[in-house]
Design an enzyme around this catalytic site. Structure first.
Site, PDB file in Angstrom:
ATOM      1  N   ARG A 164      57.773  30.000  32.825  1.00 43.15           N
ATOM      2  CA  ARG A 164      56.989  29.547  31.664  1.00 43.15           C
ATOM      3  C   ARG A 164      57.336  28.104  31.268  1.00 43.15           C
ATOM      4  NH1 ARG A 164      54.951  33.743  32.920  1.00 43.15           N
ATOM      5  NH2 ARG A 164      54.035  35.307  31.550  1.00 43.15           N
ATOM      6  N   SER A 238      51.778  37.128  25.341  1.00 43.62           N
ATOM      7  CA  SER A 238      53.197  37.294  24.998  1.00 43.62           C
ATOM      8  C   SER A 238      53.596  36.249  23.962  1.00 43.62           C
ATOM      9  CB  SER A 238      54.080  37.069  26.230  1.00 43.62           C
ATOM     10  OG  SER A 238      53.730  37.939  27.261  1.00 43.62           O
ATOM     11  N   GLU A 334      56.794  31.607  22.790  1.00 41.44           N
ATOM     12  CA  GLU A 334      56.102  31.017  23.936  1.00 41.44           C
ATOM     13  C   GLU A 334      54.957  30.098  23.528  1.00 41.44           C
ATOM     14  OE1 GLU A 334      54.501  33.833  26.897  1.00 41.44           O
ATOM     15  OE2 GLU A 334      53.947  31.985  27.876  1.00 41.44           O
TER      16      GLU A 334
END
Ligand code: EPU
Length: 338
Positions: A164, A238, A334
């Site tokens: 990520r 997420s 995130e």
């Protein structure tokens, strides 16, 4: 170049949070960047490059420029037995691109099916799902350097991909991605090892030979089984990364919580599913006003209607505190927060 002043952003973020941007600037082609950089209205203002808005939490109005690249186009650059090379422009829908590639029988993108957002955002956070990450299929990323206006090309190594993460994520506002070039193995090598995928394949009516299209269908079924569709229920996928912790902390937690899943990571580290930590703290299905935690997946914060970005952020902070206090593990959000 299209410019809207005091632009409402509710339909530009998948949390469907209400907020305004000082300017919303849409570029239809990379050539328009020169005019944008020369426009004195925008000089000195903070800048954010907006893709599909599927990884964004707006906690208030944005007193800067939202720059929306709407560069369109996708093509097969070359097709050989061993390798297929594709190119897609930044403004294309990610899943529209995957669907287009899979429909032609090209393999390698099918596990990344049904991820919301645009092609240009995919390298920024190195999107990943069901055993495949974007870095596995990227050959090159084309961009404009916003500090100079120059066109730049990043090889896969230049992108510094990690979980990520990428050079683009670490330098927000520096680059405007214009297109991505993909390099796919000519041979179909299905990745079916993720929990739930074999069962979804087995449940299919079509029992023809395994194909990228069948895997895509199975992946979408698994996703839709537990992740809410942002068109129906506001969310940004997420909300936290899965934390990397020291192996010694993972071992001591595992001693205390035998059912805790632990995945191997780089030397000396282990990865723990954030969803498990959050669920253990009792937040799955939790709701505070219109801000909540999805009832089918503890890693997904949702907006049941009128939640503000500040309320969603407050819920995220509450979850982080609970996980920190109970497990000594730090959760990292995130989505980009503005
Ligand atoms: N789990 C729980 N409670 C839940 C959900 C999951 O305890 O409510 C535990 C289970 O043990 C499960 C484990 O968490 O086995 C992992 O769950 P899941 O397979 O759903 O994957 P994830 O780690 O939560 C990651 C990505 C997703 C991606 C899936 C599938 C991150 C931050 N998220 O989720 O990506 O779709 O794997 O590969 O890495 C996104 O980035 O927006 C996203 C949805």
């Amino acid at each position: 170049m299209r410019v809207v002043e005091h632009a409402p952003l509710q339909s530009f973020n998948t949390f469907h949070v209400a907020a305004n941007a000082r300017y919303l600037v849409t570029l239809e082609s990379p050539d328009e960047l020169t005019a944008f950089l020369a426009d004195s209205r925008f000089s000195g203002l903070p800048l954010f490059v907006l893709g599909g808005g599927s990884n964004l939490l707006l906690t208030g109005d944005f007193a800067g420029v939202m720059l929306c690249p709407r560069f369109m186009g996708r093509e097969v650059l070359s097709q050989e037995v061993e390798r297929v090379r594709l190119r897609a422009c930044a403004g294309e829908s990610w899943d529209g691109f995957v669907d287009w590639a899979v429909a032609q029988g090209f393999a390698g993108l099918e596990n990344l099916s049904c991820i919301p957002g645009h092609v240009g955002a995919a390298p920024v956070q190195n999107i990943g799902a069901y055993g495949v990450e974007l870095q596995d299929v990227v050959e090159r990323v084309e961009a404009l350097d916003l500090s100079t206006g120059a066109a730049v090309s990043f090889t896969r190594d230049d992108c510094q991909f990690a979980y990520r993460d990428s050079v683009f994520k670490r330098n927000p506002g520096r680059y405007l991605i214009t297109a991505v070039v993909f390099s796919l193995a000519g041979k179909f090598a299905p990745r079916l090892d993720y929990p739930g995928v074999p069962a979804a394949l087995a449940a299919q009516q079509d029992e023809g030979p395994l194909s990228p299209a069948r895997v895509r269908q199975a992946i979408c079924a698994v996703r839709y089984g537990k992740l809410p569709d942002p068109a129906v229920l506001g969310n940004a996928g997420s909300f936290f990364k899965n934390p990397l912790v020291s192996q010694s902390l993972a071992d001591s937690l595992k001693g205390e919580y035998a059912s805790m899943p632990v995945y191997p990571a780089a030397a000396g580290l282990a990865k723990i599913p954030a969803a498990w930590l959050i669920e253990q703290c009792g937040f799955k299905g939790y709701r505070a006003g219109d801000a909540g935690v999805h009832e089918k997946h503890a890693l997904v914060l949702v907006n049941y209607g009128q939640a503000t970005g500040a309320e969603l952020w407050a819920l995220a902070e509450k979850i982080r505190l609970a996980v920190r206090q109970r497990f000594g593990v730090e959760l990292e959000p995130e989505p980009n927060r503005l």
